[in-house]
Write an enzyme that holds these catalytic residues in place. Structure first.
Site: not given
Ligand code: PGA
Ligand code: ZN
Length: 428
Positions: A243, A164, A312
């Site tokens: 991210d 991200e 996370d």
């Molecule tokens: P996910 O990714 O919802 O696919 O786990 C979001 C993130 O990693 O922040």
């Molecule tokens: Zn994440």
């Protein structure tokens, strides 16, 4: 009293099954919630129950979780009078009986918990965010939206390893200006990518998925798009948040795969330092893997006073794991996802642990979403100061940003921005 609880197998934004849960009280209240689902999940997350029946949805069906809501959970909750959301959540946890909610399914449990929170707010005649503010005991705050405008990793089919690339209008004067900045930069980015010969199809979270593989190439495009849109790149204008979702980059021998290279933890930390020197990156989430706590200690020592370092997959919204991280000086911030821990009460506890230690918090969607905007109210009510809900595009993403716009419009007295700690530093 809860008069009726009913779950339905519906689709999420990625054409995979999830649950919607409807709760009705005997006083005539009726609320509905949708359950989010991740793709790059942390291994210690509460367990989402999938049917595993390959004949239906490639095994991804959620009929068993639905049956648990309509059967066991409904049996335990209907006809009962609960004093509080906390009591409902405690009943759900007891009924499940496992530490990771794997028996009834965290997807079943969170759907009911979200519905119970909505119901309790309505019973107090409060907006959801107002009720959450009352529960959190924190001053409500309109959060800085973090728009995920370039998608890679498991969220897109390009060769970009970092998952991200977000733009964060930290310098915006208010929430509506922040949303506008996000949309304007997104439009400029689209034009730049198209002019550069890139496809402008979208990844799972609504960001573009160009055929770029070096993170620095994407960062250059973002800075240019921010400038093209008339904003200042950086904390006074529009900053960038990353991210990398580094748990997904791990090789068998514990290195990190980035654009064809295999980096050690320390080499990846060096790379982040260069990135922070060269680009207006203010926050890095899951910069290292969830099993690389020693690397995280070094990352935090090196960059912790320059950027927000957020866990996370590393923290999975778990109060005890966050507490352990605080004790070890691992990270300085936590991502908050309701379905990682499985109840609203435990989510609030995780936020409380962060606040107590000066760790910042960002409320987050999942890559698989519904149009339920619960997390927008959660971010405002808990006073976290940060929300990520993907790009300023795709209905399930903008549902959250649009909810923030509605709250901002109805309550011009609400402050906007990052949460500020008592000592004035960005913090709890
Ligand atoms: P996910 O990714 O919802 O696919 O786990 C979001 C993130 O990693 O922040
Ligand atoms: Zn994440």
């Amino acid at each position: 009293r809860i008069a009726r609880l009913h779950a339905v197998e519906i689709l999420d934004s990625r054409a995979r099954p999830t649950l919607s849960v409807t709760l009705e009280t005997d006083s005539g209240l009726r609320v509905r919630t949708g359950v989010p689902a991740g793709a790059s999940t942390g291994s210690r997350e509460a367990v989402e129950l999938r049917d595993g029946d390959e004949e239906r949805y490639g095994g991804q069906g959620v009929r068993r979780a639905v049956a648990h809501v309509n059967g066991e959970i409904a049996l335990a909750l209907t006809g009962q009078r609960f004093a509080s959301l906390e009591e409902v959540d405690a009943t759900l946890i007891d009924l499940d009986g496992t530490p990771d909610k794997s028996r009834l399914g965290a997807n079943a449990i969170i759907g009911v918990s979200l519905a119970a929170a909505r119901t309790e707010a309505a019973q107090y005649d409060r907006a959801l965010w107002q009720h959450i503010a009352a529960l959190a005991g924190a001053p409500p705050l309109l959060p800085v939206p973090h728009f995920n405008v370039v998608n890679g990793g498991v969220h897109a089919s390009n060769n970009l390893d970092f998952q991200e690339f977000m733009i964060a209008p930290l310098g915006a004067a208010g929430l509506p200006d922040a949303v506008r900045a996000g949309a304007e930069v997104y439009a400029r980015l689209k034009a730049r990518l198209a002019a550069g010969g890139h496809a402008v199809g979208l990844g799972d979270e609504g960001g573009f998925a160009p055929a770029l593989d070096q993170p620095e190439e994407v960062l250059r495009e973002l800075v240019a798009a921010i400038t093209d849109a008339g904003y200042t790149p950086g904390r006074d204008g529009v900053a960038i948040a990353l991210d990398p979702a580094a748990s997904e980059l791990r090789t068998e021998d514990g290195r990190y795969r980035v654009a064809g290279e295999e980096l050690t933890s320390d080499q990846l930390i060096d790379r982040y330092e260069e990135i922070v020197d060269r680009f207006p990156v203010w926050s890095i989430e899951d910069g290292l893997g969830e099993d690389d706590w020693e690397g995280w200690e070094r990352l935090t020592a090196r960059l912790g006073d320059r950027v927000q370092l957020m866990g996370d997959d590393l923290f999975v919204t778990h109060p005890a794991i966050i507490a352990e991280a605080i004790g070890r000086n691992v990270g300085n911030s936590a991502l908050i996802k309701v379905n990682q821990i499985g109840t609203v009460t435990e989510t609030m506890a995780a936020i409380g642990v962060c606040r107590g230690a000066g760790y910042t918090q960002m409320v987050s969607h999942r890559s698989g979403e519904t149009t339920d905007a619960f997390i927008a109210d959660l971010a405002v009510g808990a006073g976290c100061g940060q929300l990520k809900s993907g790009a300023p595009a795709r209905g399930e993403r903008v549902a959250k940003y649009n909810r923030l716009l509605e709250i901002a419009d109805a309550h011009p007295e609400l402050p906007f921005g990052l949460a500020v700690a008592a000592d004035g530093a960005p913090g709890a």
